[in-house]
Design a protein around this motif. Structure first.
Motif, PDB file in Angstrom:
ATOM      1  N   SER A 211       0.859  -1.196   0.000  1.00 22.39           N
ATOM      2  CA  SER A 211       0.000   0.000   0.000  1.00 22.39           C
ATOM      3  C   SER A 211       0.884   1.231   0.000  1.00 22.39           C
ATOM      4  O   SER A 211       2.054   1.184   0.410  1.00 22.39           O
ATOM      5  N   THR A 212       0.325   2.330  -0.464  1.00 16.93           N
ATOM      6  CA  THR A 212       1.071   3.583  -0.479  1.00 16.93           C
ATOM      7  C   THR A 212       0.094   4.744  -0.485  1.00 16.93           C
ATOM      8  O   THR A 212      -1.093   4.578  -0.798  1.00 16.93           O
ATOM      9  N   THR A 213       0.590   5.919  -0.137  1.00 21.16           N
ATOM     10  CA  THR A 213      -0.225   7.133  -0.162  1.00 21.16           C
ATOM     11  C   THR A 213       0.439   8.147  -1.081  1.00 21.16           C
ATOM     12  O   THR A 213       1.635   8.442  -0.937  1.00 21.16           O
ATOM     13  N   ILE A 214      -0.330   8.666  -2.031  1.00 26.87           N
ATOM     14  CA  ILE A 214       0.196   9.633  -2.987  1.00 26.87           C
ATOM     15  C   ILE A 214      -0.641  10.909  -2.967  1.00 26.87           C
ATOM     16  O   ILE A 214      -1.800  10.894  -2.557  1.00 26.87           O
ATOM     17  N   ASN A 215      -0.042  11.979  -3.423  1.00 19.97           N
ATOM     18  CA  ASN A 215      -0.755  13.237  -3.619  1.00 19.97           C
ATOM     19  C   ASN A 215      -1.224  13.274  -5.070  1.00 19.97           C
ATOM     20  O   ASN A 215      -0.420  13.323  -5.992  1.00 19.97           O
ATOM     21  N   PHE A 216      -2.539  13.227  -5.269  1.00 20.31           N
ATOM     22  CA  PHE A 216      -3.119  13.118  -6.610  1.00 20.31           C
ATOM     23  C   PHE A 216      -4.010  14.341  -6.850  1.00 20.31           C
ATOM     24  O   PHE A 216      -5.230  14.295  -6.732  1.00 20.31           O
ATOM     25  N   THR A 217      -3.377  15.459  -7.200  1.00 21.04           N
ATOM     26  CA  THR A 217      -4.096  16.726  -7.352  1.00 21.04           C
ATOM     27  C   THR A 217      -4.750  16.856  -8.725  1.00 21.04           C
ATOM     28  O   THR A 217      -5.922  17.211  -8.841  1.00 21.04           O
ATOM     29  N   SER A 218      -3.987  16.546  -9.760  1.00 23.29           N
ATOM     30  CA  SER A 218      -4.468  16.728 -11.141  1.00 23.29           C
ATOM     31  C   SER A 218      -5.212  15.483 -11.599  1.00 23.29           C
ATOM     32  O   SER A 218      -4.632  14.589 -12.212  1.00 23.29           O
ATOM     33  N   ARG A 219      -6.474  15.421 -11.278  1.00 20.96           N
ATOM     34  CA  ARG A 219      -7.242  14.202 -11.553  1.00 20.96           C
ATOM     35  C   ARG A 219      -8.665  14.540 -11.984  1.00 20.96           C
ATOM     36  O   ARG A 219      -9.177  15.629 -11.701  1.00 20.96           O
ATOM     37  N   VAL A 220      -9.283  13.578 -12.642  1.00 22.30           N
ATOM     38  CA  VAL A 220     -10.696  13.658 -12.991  1.00 22.30           C
ATOM     39  C   VAL A 220     -11.347  12.369 -12.511  1.00 22.30           C
ATOM     40  O   VAL A 220     -10.810  11.269 -12.719  1.00 22.30           O
ATOM     41  N   THR A 221     -12.482  12.477 -11.832  1.00 21.80           N
ATOM     42  CA  THR A 221     -13.211  11.293 -11.382  1.00 21.80           C
ATOM     43  C   THR A 221     -14.012  10.729 -12.550  1.00 21.80           C
ATOM     44  O   THR A 221     -14.769  11.460 -13.209  1.00 21.80           O
ATOM     45  N   MET A 222     -13.836   9.434 -12.813  1.00 23.91           N
ATOM     46  CA  MET A 222     -14.543   8.809 -13.922  1.00 23.91           C
ATOM     47  C   MET A 222     -15.971   8.458 -13.501  1.00 23.91           C
ATOM     48  O   MET A 222     -16.246   8.247 -12.310  1.00 23.91           O
ATOM     49  N   PRO A 223     -16.907   8.406 -14.452  1.00 22.50           N
ATOM     50  CA  PRO A 223     -18.308   8.104 -14.124  1.00 22.50           C
ATOM     51  C   PRO A 223     -18.452   6.731 -13.475  1.00 22.50           C
ATOM     52  O   PRO A 223     -17.565   5.871 -13.583  1.00 22.50           O
ATOM     53  N   GLU A 224     -19.558   6.513 -12.806  1.00 19.60           N
ATOM     54  CA  GLU A 224     -19.828   5.234 -12.147  1.00 19.60           C
ATOM     55  C   GLU A 224     -19.840   4.103 -13.172  1.00 19.60           C
ATOM     56  O   GLU A 224     -20.462   4.207 -14.235  1.00 19.60           O
ATOM     57  N   SER A 301      -8.537   4.928  -0.737  1.00 21.69           N
ATOM     58  CA  SER A 301      -9.087   5.752   0.344  1.00 21.69           C
ATOM     59  C   SER A 301      -8.616   7.187   0.164  1.00 21.69           C
ATOM     60  O   SER A 301      -7.493   7.544   0.559  1.00 21.69           O
ATOM     61  N   PRO A 302      -9.449   8.036  -0.457  1.00 17.34           N
ATOM     62  CA  PRO A 302      -9.050   9.436  -0.650  1.00 17.34           C
ATOM     63  C   PRO A 302      -9.377  10.305   0.559  1.00 17.34           C
ATOM     64  O   PRO A 302     -10.429  10.156   1.192  1.00 17.34           O
ATOM     65  N   THR A 303      -8.448  11.179   0.915  1.00 20.38           N
ATOM     66  CA  THR A 303      -8.677  12.210   1.928  1.00 20.38           C
ATOM     67  C   THR A 303      -8.161  13.510   1.338  1.00 20.38           C
ATOM     68  O   THR A 303      -6.962  13.785   1.347  1.00 20.38           O
ATOM     69  N   GLY A 304      -9.068  14.291   0.781  1.00 15.94           N
ATOM     70  CA  GLY A 304      -8.645  15.475   0.041  1.00 15.94           C
ATOM     71  C   GLY A 304      -7.869  15.033  -1.192  1.00 15.94           C
ATOM     72  O   GLY A 304      -8.353  14.235  -1.996  1.00 15.94           O
ATOM     73  N   ASN A 305      -6.649  15.547  -1.312  1.00 13.21           N
ATOM     74  CA  ASN A 305      -5.787  15.154  -2.438  1.00 13.21           C
ATOM     75  C   ASN A 305      -4.883  13.967  -2.102  1.00 13.21           C
ATOM     76  O   ASN A 305      -4.119  13.507  -2.966  1.00 13.21           O
ATOM     77  N   GLN A 306      -4.961  13.469  -0.868  1.00 12.77           N
ATOM     78  CA  GLN A 306      -4.157  12.322  -0.452  1.00 12.77           C
ATOM     79  C   GLN A 306      -4.929  11.036  -0.728  1.00 12.77           C
ATOM     80  O   GLN A 306      -6.028  10.838  -0.210  1.00 12.77           O
ATOM     81  N   PHE A 307      -4.351  10.170  -1.543  1.00 16.39           N
ATOM     82  CA  PHE A 307      -4.992   8.914  -1.912  1.00 16.39           C
ATOM     83  C   PHE A 307      -4.157   7.745  -1.396  1.00 16.39           C
ATOM     84  O   PHE A 307      -2.979   7.612  -1.752  1.00 16.39           O
TER      85      PHE A 307
END
Length: 572
Positions: A211-224, A301-307
């Motif tokens: 497992s790892t935690t990354i900062n993922f700021t530049s992203r788009v959420t894909m549709p369901e 598990s996203p928390t703000g920009n931290q995934f």
């Protein structure tokens, strides 16, 4: 010894199905397993790295890792030079003491033994295991022009006590490091003294999923999407990408789905092109030239920009990821951003579809990839159909059973061991898998070897692995001389030749199931199996074949000698 360490040893002996050799030897195995598992991100044979058997020069464990691979033979080093055109080397050496004290004399003995191991004119007497590893080490240094950097070395001195940063002991360690530095052999030298608490932490860590935690700021959420809990697409900086493919110490993680292909090196057009782009001054253009990396995780598990992503695999972008990782020390690499798709699903069928739909890399054709991917998954399911003593676990993804405490680790069959067992037992190529495993993999990638064919039945694959497991269990129990371990794949071949009741049928024939059932019937009875393996050993001892001769073990002509001799050998 404290109760916690004792309980860890007991669990290790059970999960590895190892016969106790006494407290000191058992502790050595616990240390080697715990330390090396945290330094090497693939499943490995504990016997390969454990060398403390007298004349060990004060060293109990050695792991030589080259380009992310745990090395067994000189030829594997040569294979990696051909494949990657560079060597990136790490040495891990351990010394274990059941004493609760940290002894300056023991530390000095350990460091002296390490210096002697790397010496061109060693003074200490070496056992066979140490001699073999020293030969590999010498071969590596003889290829120093291929080094990306001088090798790193990590030394671990472990006792059952508590390390308290004693000034005198730290002075001994500092002095020892200085003697190693004077050899000018190493890029970085790290010495760690560990007590019982640190050892138990290292052992527990071996059970964790990646497992790892990354900062993922530049992203788009894909549709369901049905079957997918979360999905994102975007760009991440190089520094964040490194967190996905390497651990906190910068060691490359084995997070590549269906790793039959593995990294193909920079010596092909696609990977060479990626490397050229990254090396240019305008390397920021990488993000629009490259298709990027697709990551499938069990959970996000996203928390703000931290995934935080858990239990993840890179299902597309193995080659891209490796080339990016190999350029981590390039001065302008942090200008690069990487396109990624991040998907959460627990549906294996969806994972397969994503892998096939997104993969367009060389040198493997898409139809070959489809066959390999589906075959691997189906083979894993075939393994899962067995219960009781015949239960084995096919590790299609590296360390996929780490977090499952119900799985006996000795019953895990890794991908390399599956290939070696099948090629040795059913393709009559034990000489290749003993010393030239890289050759088998290259031939597989080129479609020139008859293995993992989608038309094949699964029974010979399982049977070869079960034969391997049973033979290893007899070695561990002391029922067969471990000197025959070096020809274990020859024994697998002879077992099939001597005890199959008919001519080997085609791998896609229904007759193959019955053929394998006859062999499994022998293996199911320990007494019959042990007797059968001893017959195989008699052939090795009486044929024109010297198991102690490194050349005999890897010559096709000597394999043919065994086959011819076995044809006239009576098994009753």
């Amino acid at each position: 010894m404290d109760r916690i360490t004792s309980s860890l040893i007991k669990e290790l002996l059970v999960t590895q199905e190892i016969k106790s050799e006494g407290e000191s030897k058992d502790f050595e195995k616990l240390v080697n397993y715990s330390i090396i598992s945290n330094e090497y991100n693939k499943t490995f044979d504990l016997n390969l790295v454990t060398i403390g058997e007298g004349n060990d020069t004060g060293i109990d464990g050695i792991a030589i890792i080259v380009n992310g691979q745990l090395i067994e033979t000189l030829e594997e080093v040569d294979d990696l030079i051909v494949k990657n055109n560079f060597l990136e080397v790490d040495f891990i050496l351990t010394q274990s003491k059941t004493s609760s004290n940290f002894s300056s004399s023991d530390i000095n003995t350990f460091i002296f033994g390490v210096n002697d191991f790397f010496s061109e004119t060693p003074k200490l007497i070496r056992n066979e295991s140490l001699e073999k590893l020293a030969e590999i080490s010498n071969h590596i240094f003889s290829n120093a022009p291929k080094f990306k950097r001088n090798p790193n070395i990590k030394l671990f001195y472990v006792t059952t006590g508590k390390w308290i940063e004693d000034a005198n002991l730290k002075a001994v360690i500092t002095s020892g490091i200085q003697t190693l530095e004077q050899s000018n052999l190493f890029n970085n030298i790290n010495f760690q003294a560990l007590g019982a608490r640190e050892l138990s932490f290292a052992y527990r860590k071996t059970k964790e999923t990646v497992s790892t935690t990354i900062n993922f700021t530049s992203r788009v959420t894909m549709p369901e999407i049905n079957g997918i809990s979360q999905a994102y697409i975007g760009l991440i900086p190089y520094s964040e990408f490194l967190k996905i493919v390497s651990d906190s110490e910068g060691i490359l993680l084995n997070v590549f789905e269906d790793n039959v292909r593995d990294f193909q090196g920079d010596n092909n057009d696609v990977n060479g092109g990626i490397a050229t782009t990254l090396s240019n001054s305008d390397n920021e253009i990488f993000s629009v030239l490259n298709n990027g990396v697709t990551i499938v995780a069990s959970s996000i598990s996203p928390t703000g920009n931290q995934f935080t992503i858990s239990d993840y695999q890179i299902v597309n972008g193995c080659q891209t990821s490796n080339v990016l990782y190999n350029h981590r020390n390039f001065q302008d690499i942090n200008k690069v951003s990487i396109p990624i798709k991040l998907i959460a699903t627990i549906d294996d069928e969806i994972k397969t579809r994503i892998t096939l739909a997104t993969n367009n890399q060389t040198p493997i054709k898409k139809e070959q990839l489809a066959s390999l991917t589906q075959f691997q998954r189906s083979l894993e399911q075939y393994y899962n159909s067995f219960t009781g003593d015949k239960r084995l676990y096919y590790e299609r993804r590296s360390k996929q059973y780490n977090s499952d405490s119900s799985v006996l680790k000795s019953r895990i069959i890794t991908l390399p061991n599956q290939i070696k067992s099948f090629a040795g037992m059913f393709l009559d190529e034990p000489h290749n898998v003993t010393s030239f495993f890289g050759l088998i993999v290259r031939r597989l990638n080129e479609g020139k070897v008859q293995i993992f064919d989608n038309e094949h039945l699964y029974s010979p694959y399982y049977t070869s692995s079960y034969t391997y497991y049973k033979l290893e269990s007899f070695f561990k129990k002391g029922l067969i001389d471990t000197n025959y371990r070096k020809v274990k794949f020859h024994i697998l071949m002879l077992f099939r030749i001597l005890f199959a009741k008919e001519i080997i049928p085609p791998f896609n024939s229904k007759k193959m199931d019955k053929y394998c059932d006859n062999l499994l019937e022998i293996l199911d009875d320990d007494e019959k199996a042990l007797k059968a393996f001893n017959k195989c050993i008699e052939v090795i001892d009486n044929a024109d074949f010297d198991k102690t001769d490194k050349q005999d073990v890897k010559l096709v002509s000597k394999t043919k000698n065994l086959i011819e001799f076995s044809k006239n050998y009576k098994v009753n």
